[in-house]
Design a protein around this motif. Structure first.
Motif, PDB file in Angstrom:
ATOM      1  N   ALA A  70       0.937  -1.086   0.001  1.00  0.00           N
ATOM      2  CA  ALA A  70       0.008  -0.225   0.113  1.00  0.00           C
ATOM      3  C   ALA A  70       1.056   1.125   0.001  1.00  0.00           C
ATOM      4  CB  ALA A  70      -0.951   0.103   1.106  1.00  0.00           C
ATOM      5  N   LEU A  71       1.933   1.371   0.685  1.00  0.00           N
ATOM      6  CA  LEU A  71       3.030   2.370   0.713  1.00  0.00           C
ATOM      7  C   LEU A  71       3.702   2.722  -0.704  1.00  0.00           C
ATOM      8  CD1 LEU A  71       4.406   1.722   4.240  1.00  0.00           C
ATOM      9  CD2 LEU A  71       2.301   3.144   3.581  1.00  0.00           C
ATOM     10  N   GLY A  72       3.390   1.905  -1.711  1.00  0.00           N
ATOM     11  CA  GLY A  72       3.560   2.385  -3.083  1.00  0.00           C
ATOM     12  C   GLY A  72       2.648   3.417  -3.402  1.00  0.00           C
ATOM     13  N   ALA A  73       1.470   3.475  -2.862  1.00  0.00           N
ATOM     14  CA  ALA A  73       0.459   4.246  -3.550  1.00  0.00           C
ATOM     15  C   ALA A  73       0.104   5.372  -2.531  1.00  0.00           C
ATOM     16  CB  ALA A  73      -0.692   3.356  -3.873  1.00  0.00           C
ATOM     17  N   ILE A  74      -0.153   5.311  -1.152  1.00  0.00           N
ATOM     18  CA  ILE A  74      -0.534   6.229  -0.261  1.00  0.00           C
ATOM     19  C   ILE A  74       0.649   6.609   0.455  1.00  0.00           C
ATOM     20  CG2 ILE A  74      -2.557   5.186  -0.205  1.00  0.00           C
ATOM     21  CD1 ILE A  74      -1.983   3.554   2.385  1.00  0.00           C
ATOM     22  N   THR A  75       0.548   8.125   1.170  1.00  0.00           N
ATOM     23  CA  THR A  75       1.527   8.616   2.156  1.00  0.00           C
ATOM     24  C   THR A  75       1.869   7.857   3.217  1.00  0.00           C
ATOM     25  OG1 THR A  75       0.556  10.766   1.403  1.00  0.00           O
ATOM     26  CG2 THR A  75       2.009  10.738   3.293  1.00  0.00           C
ATOM     27  N   SER A  76       3.350   7.700   3.411  1.00  0.00           N
ATOM     28  CA  SER A  76       3.582   6.728   4.504  1.00  0.00           C
ATOM     29  C   SER A  76       3.388   7.410   5.850  1.00  0.00           C
ATOM     30  CB  SER A  76       5.139   6.533   4.337  1.00  0.00           C
ATOM     31  OG  SER A  76       5.853   7.804   4.825  1.00  0.00           O
ATOM     32  N   PRO A  77       3.140   6.578   6.625  1.00  0.00           N
ATOM     33  CA  PRO A  77       2.877   7.029   8.410  1.00  0.00           C
ATOM     34  C   PRO A  77       4.009   8.039   8.732  1.00  0.00           C
ATOM     35  CG  PRO A  77       2.342   4.640   7.999  1.00  0.00           C
ATOM     36  CD  PRO A  77       3.127   5.142   6.969  1.00  0.00           C
ATOM     37  N   GLY A  78       5.303   7.734   8.372  1.00  0.00           N
ATOM     38  CA  GLY A  78       6.471   8.706   8.561  1.00  0.00           C
ATOM     39  C   GLY A  78       6.363   9.965   8.135  1.00  0.00           C
ATOM     40  N   GLU A  79       5.919  10.374   7.104  1.00  0.00           N
ATOM     41  CA  GLU A  79       5.671  11.463   6.495  1.00  0.00           C
ATOM     42  C   GLU A  79       4.513  12.375   7.106  1.00  0.00           C
ATOM     43  OE1 GLU A  79       5.879  11.680   1.845  1.00  0.00           O
ATOM     44  OE2 GLU A  79       5.693   9.481   2.311  1.00  0.00           O
ATOM     45  N   MET A  80       3.681  11.532   7.882  1.00  0.00           N
ATOM     46  CA  MET A  80       2.474  12.084   8.448  1.00  0.00           C
ATOM     47  C   MET A  80       2.970  12.383   9.988  1.00  0.00           C
ATOM     48  SD  MET A  80      -0.822  10.703   6.709  1.00  0.00           S
ATOM     49  CE  MET A  80      -0.461   8.870   6.551  1.00  0.00           C
ATOM     50  N   ASP A  81       4.187  12.187  10.309  1.00  0.00           N
ATOM     51  CA  ASP A  81       4.669  12.505  11.538  1.00  0.00           C
ATOM     52  C   ASP A  81       4.399  11.549  12.660  1.00  0.00           C
ATOM     53  OD1 ASP A  81       6.369  13.986  13.044  1.00  0.00           O
ATOM     54  OD2 ASP A  81       4.912  15.360  13.882  1.00  0.00           O
ATOM     55  N   ALA A  82       4.204  10.170  12.250  1.00  0.00           N
ATOM     56  CA  ALA A  82       4.111   9.235  13.075  1.00  0.00           C
ATOM     57  C   ALA A  82       5.415   8.811  13.745  1.00  0.00           C
ATOM     58  CB  ALA A  82       3.760   7.650  12.619  1.00  0.00           C
ATOM     59  N   ASP A  83       5.548   8.706  15.274  1.00  0.00           N
ATOM     60  CA  ASP A  83       6.867   8.562  15.894  1.00  0.00           C
ATOM     61  C   ASP A  83       7.540   7.032  15.803  1.00  0.00           C
ATOM     62  OD1 ASP A  83       6.687  11.072  17.604  1.00  0.00           O
ATOM     63  OD2 ASP A  83       5.091  10.275  17.894  1.00  0.00           O
ATOM     64  N   ILE A  84       6.579   6.110  15.755  1.00  0.00           N
ATOM     65  CA  ILE A  84       7.068   4.564  15.279  1.00  0.00           C
ATOM     66  C   ILE A  84       6.127   4.049  14.496  1.00  0.00           C
ATOM     67  CG2 ILE A  84       7.371   2.361  16.521  1.00  0.00           C
ATOM     68  CD1 ILE A  84       7.400   3.884  19.323  1.00  0.00           C
ATOM     69  N   VAL A  85       6.717   3.449  13.275  1.00  0.00           N
ATOM     70  CA  VAL A  85       6.061   2.700  12.498  1.00  0.00           C
ATOM     71  C   VAL A  85       6.356   1.147  12.628  1.00  0.00           C
ATOM     72  CG1 VAL A  85       5.195   2.498  10.020  1.00  0.00           C
ATOM     73  CG2 VAL A  85       5.895   4.869  11.007  1.00  0.00           C
ATOM     74  N   VAL A  86       5.235   0.270  12.623  1.00  0.00           N
ATOM     75  CA  VAL A  86       5.726  -1.032  12.448  1.00  0.00           C
ATOM     76  C   VAL A  86       4.856  -1.674  11.558  1.00  0.00           C
ATOM     77  CG1 VAL A  86       6.401  -0.921  15.132  1.00  0.00           C
ATOM     78  CG2 VAL A  86       3.949  -1.566  14.435  1.00  0.00           C
ATOM     79  N   GLY A  87       4.965  -2.909  11.298  1.00  0.00           N
ATOM     80  CA  GLY A  87       4.235  -3.759  10.300  1.00  0.00           C
ATOM     81  C   GLY A  87       4.734  -5.047   9.908  1.00  0.00           C
ATOM     82  N   GLU A  88       3.843  -5.765   9.086  1.00  0.00           N
ATOM     83  CA  GLU A  88       4.289  -6.907   8.472  1.00  0.00           C
ATOM     84  C   GLU A  88       4.722  -6.842   7.048  1.00  0.00           C
ATOM     85  OE1 GLU A  88       5.085 -10.312   8.068  1.00  0.00           O
ATOM     86  OE2 GLU A  88       4.179 -10.264   9.975  1.00  0.00           O
ATOM     87  N   GLY A  89       5.811  -7.797   6.960  1.00  0.00           N
ATOM     88  CA  GLY A  89       6.504  -7.629   5.849  1.00  0.00           C
ATOM     89  C   GLY A  89       6.103  -8.703   4.875  1.00  0.00           C
ATOM     90  N   GLN A  90       5.408  -9.429   5.169  1.00  0.00           N
ATOM     91  CA  GLN A  90       5.065 -10.949   4.544  1.00  0.00           C
ATOM     92  C   GLN A  90       4.536 -10.579   2.819  1.00  0.00           C
ATOM     93  OE1 GLN A  90       1.070 -11.412   3.908  1.00  0.00           O
ATOM     94  NE2 GLN A  90       1.995 -13.046   2.235  1.00  0.00           N
ATOM     95  N   SER A  91       3.955  -9.494   2.682  1.00  0.00           N
ATOM     96  CA  SER A  91       3.562  -9.149   1.339  1.00  0.00           C
ATOM     97  C   SER A  91       4.645  -9.238   0.076  1.00  0.00           C
ATOM     98  CB  SER A  91       2.743  -7.946   1.216  1.00  0.00           C
ATOM     99  OG  SER A  91       1.592  -7.942   1.792  1.00  0.00           O
ATOM    100  N   LEU A  92       5.934  -8.840   0.664  1.00  0.00           N
ATOM    101  CA  LEU A  92       7.127  -8.723  -0.406  1.00  0.00           C
ATOM    102  C   LEU A  92       7.819  -9.771   0.107  1.00  0.00           C
ATOM    103  CD1 LEU A  92       7.340  -4.847  -0.018  1.00  0.00           C
ATOM    104  CD2 LEU A  92       6.613  -6.178  -2.174  1.00  0.00           C
ATOM    105  N   GLY A  93       7.895 -10.717  -1.007  1.00  0.00           N
ATOM    106  CA  GLY A  93       8.876 -11.930  -1.200  1.00  0.00           C
ATOM    107  C   GLY A  93       8.741 -12.775  -0.188  1.00  0.00           C
TER     108      GLY A  93
END
Length: 454
Positions: free
Chosen positions: A248-271
């Motif tokens: 999704a972050l290939g199309a929408i603004t990343s949380p860090g750009e919106m001033d999130a302090d910590i961004v976590v997630g699941e990387g399963q989608s890629l690879g």
């Protein structure tokens, strides 16, 4: 005699017990409360059998599975079916990578460190954060680590969890909070078009350590996180964003750009692929000022005595490496091979490829949402989404999903399954569409769903 998995004879056991000074095997479990002990064999579990018999039995069970590649597939909710290039699997099986373990003596394994360094760079750019670590177990445990990291930073113990946060992530956090004393403010989502940002902002007070919000959320909804970040910072709390679909972050603004302090997630989608539920790979990034509170490992670039480029383990916050009282986490490994798969897939895509992949996903989801919402009685809940959206059916979704599965269609995830007992969510169906979903798949689902609901 059938083959045994623990090939110890009775004399073997007696000799071992004699050495340690125990009369029976039961003596080894005296510290386990009586009420917690089994009073016999595990119910419904067959006794030991030969290796060949077990293989036949397990093969028969495996044939009952309907795998992702055998049917129209619309499952999501934190685990997504994307095409993984064959080159990813080929490269991760090279002996230099496949046999490598977590870098406890890291400088010896320069190739592993360089890979992790590149992985960190990719993740930081993807999440929009200043820095990222060298991976974690999975998204749910990364989410919890972010909550306790916020506790360390703010010296507060109340975390507000968005109703749109994946319920499995909430469950993991509740389990861990039993041991730390953190107070978690949680709620079930509502079948509404908008995320619960206003409600979250209203809850923030001087005791709040952090607000945790999923982006896109469990219903697929997307919102601007900047007002929430501002509200958090006004109360000296942190904003934690959780991303379960990194494409999704290939199309929408990343949380860090919106001033999130910590961004976590699941990387399963890629690879990584679905793989019947694991192993997966956790992503973790944060602002630079919080880097020393970040769990896990951080690889850095340097030069050796001869001026040659090299890589080192810059930060490792586990008690194994530093004084116990200084440790920020007991995370003892990183999902190295899965991180490598993620990094290879990202490298093959490149920025342009990731954006193109995201566009394909979104376009497919829009087309599917339009088609499925034309079915009488079916309502599209959210008006903004990436590749995943929620439908409200005119009847309970769980039996509909079961009927479709019996017809060879994996139709989506029913909210009744994720939120048992929440009657208001029982008719909700979350549908995911990726580049692997064809127009024929969508039409197959639409036709079958319309027939069942008629």
């Amino acid at each position: 005699m059938p083959m045994r998995y623990l090939p110890l004879t009775q004399p073997d056991r007696e000799a071992m017990l004699a050495v340690i000074g125990a009369a029976t095997i039961d003596d080894l479990f005296v510290d386990v409360p009586e009420a917690a002990r089994l009073d016999g064999p595990v119910r419904d579990l067959p006794m030991h059998a030969s290796e060949m018999a077990v293989e036949r039995h397990m093969s028969a069970l495996a044939k009952k599975n309907l795998t992702a590649g055998e049917a129209p597939f619309f499952l999501g909710c934190g685990a997504y079916k994307h095409h993984v290039p064959a080159s990813v699997d080929h490269l991760i099986q090279r002996g230099e990578f496949l046999t490598a373990y977590t870098p406890y003596q890291p400088e010896i394994a320069q190739g592993t460190l360089q890979m992790l360094f590149e992985f960190q760079t990719q993740v930081a750019r993807l999440l929009g954060t200043d820095v990222a670590n060298a991976s974690m177990y999975d998204g749910s445990t990364a989410c919890w680590e972010a909550i306790v990291m916020a506790r360390r930073i703010t010296k507060r113990g109340k975390a507000i969890l968005s109703s749109g946060l994946h319920p499995h992530y909430v469950s993991v956090s509740k389990t861990m909070a039993k041991f730390t004393g953190d107070v978690l403010d949680t709620a079930a989502p509502e079948l509404a078009a908008d995320m619960d940002l206003d409600q979250l902002i209203a809850k923030i007070d001087d005791d709040t350590s952090c607000v945790v919000v999923q982006y896109p959320d469990i219903l697929g909804r997307i919102a601007d996180l900047r007002p929430l970040a501002d509200a958090c910072h006004a109360k000296k709390a942190l904003l934690i964003a959780v991303v379960t679909e990194p494409v999704a972050l290939g199309a929408i603004t990343s949380p860090g750009e919106m001033d999130a302090d910590i961004v976590v997630g699941e990387g399963q989608s890629l690879g990584v692929g679905l793989q019947f539920g694991g192993p997966y790979v956790g992503l973790f990034g944060c602002k630079d000022k919080y880097v020393r509170q970040m769990p896990g490992r951080l690889c850095g670039e340097t030069v050796d005595a001869d001026g040659r480029r090299g890589f080192v383990l810059t930060l490792s916050t586990r008690e194994q490496h530093i004084r116990r009282e200084k440790a920020t986490s007991n995370i003892c490994t990183n999902s190295g091979l899965c991180a490598l798969a993620f990094s290879i897939h990202m490298t093959l895509l490149g920025e342009a490829g990731l954006r193109q992949l995201a566009e394909i996903n979104h376009a497919g989801a829009v087309s599917a949402a339009e088609r499925l919402s034309q079915i009488p009685g079916v309502e599209l809940v959210n008006d903004s989404f990436f590749n995943e959206f929620t439908l409200k059916l005119p009847t309970e979704a769980r039996p509909v999903v079961r009927t479709l599965a019996d017809r060879g269609i994996l139709a989506g995830v029913s909210l009744g399954r994720l939120y048992p007992g929440e009657d208001a969510l029982a008719n909700g169906l979350v549908v995911a569409v990726t580049e692997t979903t064809t127009a024929e798949d969508v039409e197959t689902l639409a036709s079958a769903l319309q027939e069942i609901l008629a």
